[in-house]
Design a protein around this motif. Structure first.
Motif, PDB file in Angstrom:
ATOM      1  N   SER A  25       0.729  -1.212   0.013  1.00  0.00           N
ATOM      2  CA  SER A  25       0.028  -0.007  -0.150  1.00  0.00           C
ATOM      3  C   SER A  25       0.748   1.319  -0.010  1.00  0.00           C
ATOM      4  N   GLN A  26       2.049   1.023  -0.113  1.00  0.00           N
ATOM      5  CA  GLN A  26       3.130   2.236  -0.063  1.00  0.00           C
ATOM      6  C   GLN A  26       2.612   3.358  -1.258  1.00  0.00           C
ATOM      7  N   THR A  27       2.746   4.631  -1.121  1.00  0.00           N
ATOM      8  CA  THR A  27       2.516   5.679  -1.854  1.00  0.00           C
ATOM      9  C   THR A  27       3.764   5.876  -2.962  1.00  0.00           C
ATOM     10  N   PRO A  94       0.792   4.194   5.036  1.00  0.00           N
ATOM     11  CA  PRO A  94       1.018   4.173   3.725  1.00  0.00           C
ATOM     12  C   PRO A  94       2.001   5.194   3.145  1.00  0.00           C
ATOM     13  N   THR A  95       2.331   6.245   3.647  1.00  0.00           N
ATOM     14  CA  THR A  95       3.280   7.353   3.531  1.00  0.00           C
ATOM     15  C   THR A  95       4.556   6.889   3.965  1.00  0.00           C
ATOM     16  N   TYR A  96       4.731   5.904   4.716  1.00  0.00           N
ATOM     17  CA  TYR A  96       6.102   5.637   5.358  1.00  0.00           C
ATOM     18  C   TYR A  96       7.475   5.915   4.529  1.00  0.00           C
ATOM     19  N   SER A 102      11.200  12.011   1.242  1.00  0.00           N
ATOM     20  CA  SER A 102      11.364  13.412   1.290  1.00  0.00           C
ATOM     21  C   SER A 102      12.281  14.017   2.144  1.00  0.00           C
ATOM     22  N   GLU A 103      12.356  13.376   3.294  1.00  0.00           N
ATOM     23  CA  GLU A 103      13.422  13.514   4.464  1.00  0.00           C
ATOM     24  C   GLU A 103      14.697  13.629   3.636  1.00  0.00           C
ATOM     25  N   ASP A 199       8.569  11.624  11.634  1.00  0.00           N
ATOM     26  CA  ASP A 199       7.491  11.403  10.918  1.00  0.00           C
ATOM     27  C   ASP A 199       7.426   9.851  10.273  1.00  0.00           C
ATOM     28  N   ALA A 200       8.693   9.328  10.180  1.00  0.00           N
ATOM     29  CA  ALA A 200       8.869   7.953   9.703  1.00  0.00           C
ATOM     30  C   ALA A 200       8.742   6.881  10.553  1.00  0.00           C
TER      31      ALA A 200
END
Length: 337
Positions: A25-27, A94-96, A102-103, A199-200
């Motif tokens: 499900s990862q984006t 999903p955004t992991y 991004s980081e 946030d990860a």
């Protein structure tokens, strides 16, 4: 290939299915998955097979040796620029990977890690253990909290590192416990950049009962002494707090008992710090979880954690630093409990 997700597993096909489902499900999609079966009797081969057309996934089996050697084995077959090390009992939002990507784009680094949380579906005991392992009043926030008493060192349940840096450092050592902190110390000592990505985060199930939790933290206390002997100066005051808590509360309880038996009313003053600690943990956990029951269980989990770690620490200090015995761990079969 940018990321290789490495998952060591031992007798956990159901949990691997949850983790693989969250990876599907990862984006962000530029990753492969490397599953290393560490000598399991109940394998996840069939589970992995169901994801062969849905993920870029590889499956390997090796004799049991613990998660450190299993991760090294997986790294040897990885193609990504970065290795993402996860425990098999984790589940990802999903955004992991998107957050990590991004980081790294905004602030590149050689190694990183993220915190963990309790999922709504976890049992009350798992939520209480999660609180105890992440709360400021029980760990000082050193496991990824924004408030902390020591610098952040990535832990292997949620850890990333450049593949070339991993190779240069020789990967994980063969320590039976504390191997992730050993690697993190070598990362920092080698002059590589390392940071927390708040946030990860992952959902981490951890242990399922207090007995298994005690065995885990007892070994963690032993590991801290082993790490100090491997890396002199790595032990900080925060790492000694559980041992001081253990000794201090035993002395306070003993003093309260003696005073009570002698008829002195001062026994209440002796027991007051213990009661205040319990009340603080209960209040903080009950508010954060919105559950009185989990607040009460968190008090038990906090005592198990601090006493387990403290007793392991004291035991290892005596055996290794006073009696000069070799490196050891008390519970050899708790890698994946």
């Amino acid at each position: 290939m940018k990321y290789s997700v490495i998952i060591p597993v031992f007798n956990r096909p159901d949990e691997v299915e949850e983790l693989l489902g969250s990876l599907e499900s990862q984006t962000m999609r530029d990753f492969e998955v490397v599953v290393v079966e560490d000598g399991s009797q109940i394998t996840c081969r069939e589970v992995v097979g169901r994801y062969s057309g849905r993920l870029d996934i590889a499956y390997y089996m090796k004799p049991n040796g613990g998660p450190g050697p299993a991760r090294n084995y997986g790294a040897g077959h990885a193609r990504g620029d970065y290795l993402i090390i996860l425990d098999s009992d984790c589940v990802l939002p999903p955004t992991y990977l998107e957050v990590i990507d991004s980081e790294l784009a905004s602030q590149p680094c050689d190694a990183f890690g993220g915190p963990d949380r309790a999922h709504d579906s976890f049992s009350p005991v798992q939520k209480a253990i999660s609180y105890s392992m992440t709360g400021f009043f029980t760990t000082g926030g050193i496991r990824g909290g924004k408030k902390k008493l020591d610098r952040f060192y990535p832990r292997s349940f949620n850890m990333g590192i450049r593949r070339d840096v991993f190779a240069a450092l020789g990967g994980f050592s063969h320590m039976r416990f504390g191997e992730d902190i050993d690697l993190s110390i070598r990362i920092v000592g080698g002059g590589y950049s390392c940071r927390l990505m708040p946030d990860a985060w992952v959902w981490h199930k951890r242990r399922t009962d207090m007995d298994k939790f005690f065995r885990q933290v007892f070994n963690s206390g032993i590991a801290r002494i082993n790490l100090q002997l491997r890396h002199p100066g790595s032990m900080k005051p925060v790492h000694m707090l559980p041992a001081l808590f253990t000794i201090g509360t035993i002395l306070l309880a003993g003093a309260a008992l003696v005073l009570r038996l002698t008829g002195s009313s001062w026994w209440l003053a002796a027991i007051l710090p213990i009661l205040l600690f319990c009340l603080t943990v209960f209040t903080d956990s009950a508010i954060s979880s919105r559950s009185v029951g989990i607040g009460l269980l968190s008090v038990e989990a906090a005592w198990v954690q601090l006493y387990g770690y403290g007793l392991g620490f004291i035991s290892a200090w005596w055996k290794r630093m006073v009696m000069h015995q070799d490196e050891y761990s008390a519970y050899e079969k708790t890698f994946y409990d």
